[in-house]
Design a protein around this motif. Structure first.
Motif, PDB file in Angstrom:
ATOM      1  N   ALA A 369       2.567 -21.272  71.934  1.00  0.00           N
ATOM      2  CA  ALA A 369       2.586 -19.913  72.491  1.00  0.00           C
ATOM      3  C   ALA A 369       3.630 -19.060  71.770  1.00  0.00           C
ATOM      4  N   LEU A 382      -0.276 -16.501  74.318  1.00  0.00           N
ATOM      5  CA  LEU A 382      -0.794 -17.497  75.257  1.00  0.00           C
ATOM      6  C   LEU A 382      -1.350 -18.687  74.486  1.00  0.00           C
ATOM      7  N   SER A 383      -1.005 -19.891  74.939  1.00  0.00           N
ATOM      8  CA  SER A 383      -1.524 -21.074  74.255  1.00  0.00           C
ATOM      9  C   SER A 383      -2.137 -22.024  75.265  1.00  0.00           C
ATOM     10  N   VAL A 406       2.700 -19.402  78.442  1.00  0.00           N
ATOM     11  CA  VAL A 406       2.739 -17.964  78.235  1.00  0.00           C
ATOM     12  C   VAL A 406       4.123 -17.618  77.712  1.00  0.00           C
ATOM     13  N   THR A 412       9.354 -18.239  78.061  1.00  0.00           N
ATOM     14  CA  THR A 412       8.110 -19.013  77.972  1.00  0.00           C
ATOM     15  C   THR A 412       7.976 -19.889  79.206  1.00  0.00           C
TER      16      THR A 412
END
Lengths: 450, 450
Positions: A369, A382-383, A406, A412
């Motif tokens: 992210a 976003l990941s 996020v 994060t």
């Protein structure tokens, strides 16, 4: 038996007593009982399984917003005899029949003739339908061919409904006991005619003492928890709640019934507000809102941009975000980092994190992210990484395990979720939760508790 | 009227003459006339529009492979009275009725009781169904609750069909004039039971003089050109051709009828070979093959890897490629380069190409494909850029204009296409043509002429 069901029962009994007198139909409208609606799809492509019946689903949802419940959906091929028989049966059973398909200019288009045959009405030229067809051809610089004017033949007494997107007008035919509405089959045209020409008329029909409905859309909360929360609210008895669960989403429909429209609207407003307060951050929108459209509106309002780093969803989150027209204003882009090399080279995930914790780990998802955000300069990164299956799972990391992160200016956050289902289901749930992560970041809400 | 239609006509007339005698049904099977099949979906979630009816579409396609044509699809809510009425009507009209839904252990699951009521058969405990339920609970380490054994009550005479994915067995009930098959409603379970327990039995029923069918899947060629090519083939009169067009794809179904199964199979084999030869590189697969699965198989066979650079499709191509289980073996990853910065920074598209030719240009799409290949080390790089709309078009570059490039060891080829439709339609067509570009690269075929 609720109040509405009692009304329906009474109307049905009355209708039977009075011998299907039109006055009884008016009575049903007067009391705003949910109408007995049937949907009739005319289309060989649906019968053959070449096309999904999205028209019926759309109409069912939109009629639901009037508090009208479909009783039956029937699909028949584009064949006059099959259509006539299905029409006769539906007109016998239902108060409102809506057909889709078979209204165009070709010989496959059999609906108007079948309605005429099933109702015993002659087909007559309609001035307004002919004007519509001529106008459409002129506006699109196309030469009017004689066959096109077949679309201007309507069952006697039917009104032509305007269709801005195609040549075939819709039809509105008030029969003694039933209202028959015929719509085009092309989904875009069907929706246009329904929204512009049908729904306003149905709303007028349904005016008077009184029903009001709203749809509240939630994400990330299960049906059972919603039920529990709503039970504690003690909503008034004239508010009905319907829960429509999807993957990682539940739609909550509220329907208020009251002697006057004003009272129904007020009751609904209060109930709607109470439900939204009770469900809090799980509510993402109303009506036909999609999560990706809500994320888009939040981005525009906050002047935010987003970037994605997807592993297990493989582009699905990016696809949904860019389904929205105008998404180029806030969508910077995404990396589908399917192979570990991509996570390392493109997103800058340190090799030792990958080798020590594995690709599906809180450490790696966090680095992904942050990498996506750094790489693109987006305000939110976003990941998502996980095991979509069917293979690749282990006892410690089973199929369905998904991590999400996020990264924004507040830091994060990482979320761990365990989903169940097949590959498509796990990916769909992961994408839904990912979009919710973006929504929460953009609304300055914390990620939900796992 | 074709040969098969004549058979059906004759069978219908005979059946009427003989007073719906079971012998006539046998006759219909003997001559292998396409059966009159009706699908009955039991599900309030479909009636409300919360779920698309994918079950009916799936069954219609699979029955089509037997040459059986659905006559009607009906959907009713999970309500005993509505279901009973719909069942009675379907059993009256059809030779085969297949229901989906309502077979589980809860009180919403009303199908078995409704079948019993509609046919006048008593509900009786079934040993094989009870054994199935017990086995399923044991295998899944769940405690058997008494309600679960409700699923072992079946209409007298019905056989239980095994269901490896759920507790509810399917039902197979041969009535005097109609074959009734009840399947679970969960799509995965429905498909499993249909493929493993129903289709083999239906094939056995349909054995004898004789019908054979195949499905040839094409991409990138329009219906009209296929019709033209097939007309020149002069296929024998006992081979019927059905064309099922989708977006940028047409499925070609061949059905051969002959006195013996061997003759039907031989006729089909010859026709299938001739059609494949005539359509050449436009054929990508058979049966239920998807384009993404075919691309996957080609990658595995060629030990190739792929990488994507998507602009207008926004992740849709990557999503489709990774829908396939095991795609991590060949999918390196993708860049969703929505913003021009991403095209420049990540894919190394020279800034002067972007400023001189614009993002939607043959020059930029070429640089994107080469960039994706270079960046990931994949054997094939595919890029796509275009204007999905609804806004962003101009006279020179209208909405729907799409460029595509494939970079592999033989160099880079660019394709320009102009699509029509709405945003979703243009994106879907672009993704389809992109996957076809990968297929052609992996098969050493040239890109199609524009």
């Amino acid at each position: 038996m609720g109040q509405r069901e009692r009304f329906v029962e009474a109307c049905i009994i009355l209708r039977a007593c009075l011998g299907a007198n039109p006055a009884t139909r008016r009575l049903a409208l007067l009391y705003n009982a949910p109408m007995r609606v049937e949907l009739l799809t005319i289309g060989s492509e649906v019968i053959r399984g070449a096309t999904l019946n999205t028209n019926a689903a759309y109409l069912a949802r939109r009629l639901g917003s009037l508090g009208w419940i479909g009783r039956r959906q029937v699909t028949v091929p584009d064949e006059p005899a099959a259509l006539r028989a299905a029409l006769r049966e539906a007109l016998e059973r239902a108060q409102v029949v809506i057909t889709t398909g078979g209204l165009g200019p070709t010989f496959d288009d059999v609906t108007a003739a079948a309605i005429a045959a099933a109702t015993g009405l002659p087909l007559v030229p309609s001035g307004s339908a002919a004007a519509h067809v001529r106008r459409f051809y002129k506006a699109h610089h196309r030469r009017l061919q004689r066959a096109a004017l077949r679309q201007a033949l309507v069952p006697a007494g039917a009104a032509a409904l305007p269709n801005a997107l195609g040549t075939a007008p819709g039809l509105w035919l008030q029969l003694p006991h039933t209202l028959l509405i015929a719509l085009p089959g092309v989904p875009g045209e069907m929706r246009w005619v329904f929204e512009h020409a049908v729904l306003p008329r149905l709303r007028r029909l349904a005016r008077g003492p009184a029903l009001a409905a709203s749809m509240i859309r939630t994400v990330g909360i299960v049906e059972l928890r919603i039920e529990h929360a709503l039970r504690r609210l003690r909503l008034p008895a004239n508010v009905e709640v319907g829960l429509y669960p999807h993957l990682q989403a539940v739609d909550v429909q509220l329907t208020a019934t009251a002697p006057t429209a004003r009272q129904a609207a007020r009751t609904l407003r209060q109930a709607d507000r109470a439900v939204r307060r009770a469900l809090g951050a799980f509510v993402y929108g109303s009506g036909e809102d999609t999560l990706e459209a809500v994320v888009g509106r939040l981005c525009v309002a906050r002047r935010a941009t987003v970037a994605l780093a997807e592993s297990c969803t493989g582009g699905l989150v990016a696809k949904r975000l860019t389904d929205v027209a105008g998404s180029s204003r806030y969508m910077r882009g995404g990396i589908v980092a399917y192979h570990n090399d991509m996570k390392r080279k493109l997103l800058g995930v340190p090799a030792h994190l990958l080798s020590r914790h594995g690709a599906v780990s809180p450490q790696v998802v966090r680095a992904m992210a942050e990498g996506a955000r750094r790489l693109t300069g987006a305000s939110v990164g976003l990941s998502i990484t996980g095991i979509a299956g069917p293979s690749g799972g282990s006892a410690k990391k089973p199929v369905g395990l998904v991590y999400l992160a996020v990264a924004d200016r507040r830091g994060t956050r990482v979320l761990r979720r365990q989903f169940h289902g097949d590959r498509a289901g796990i990916r769909a749930q992961a994408a839904q939760v990912a979009l919710d992560g973006l929504r929460r970041s953009l609304s300055a809400l914390p990620l939900p508790a796992p």
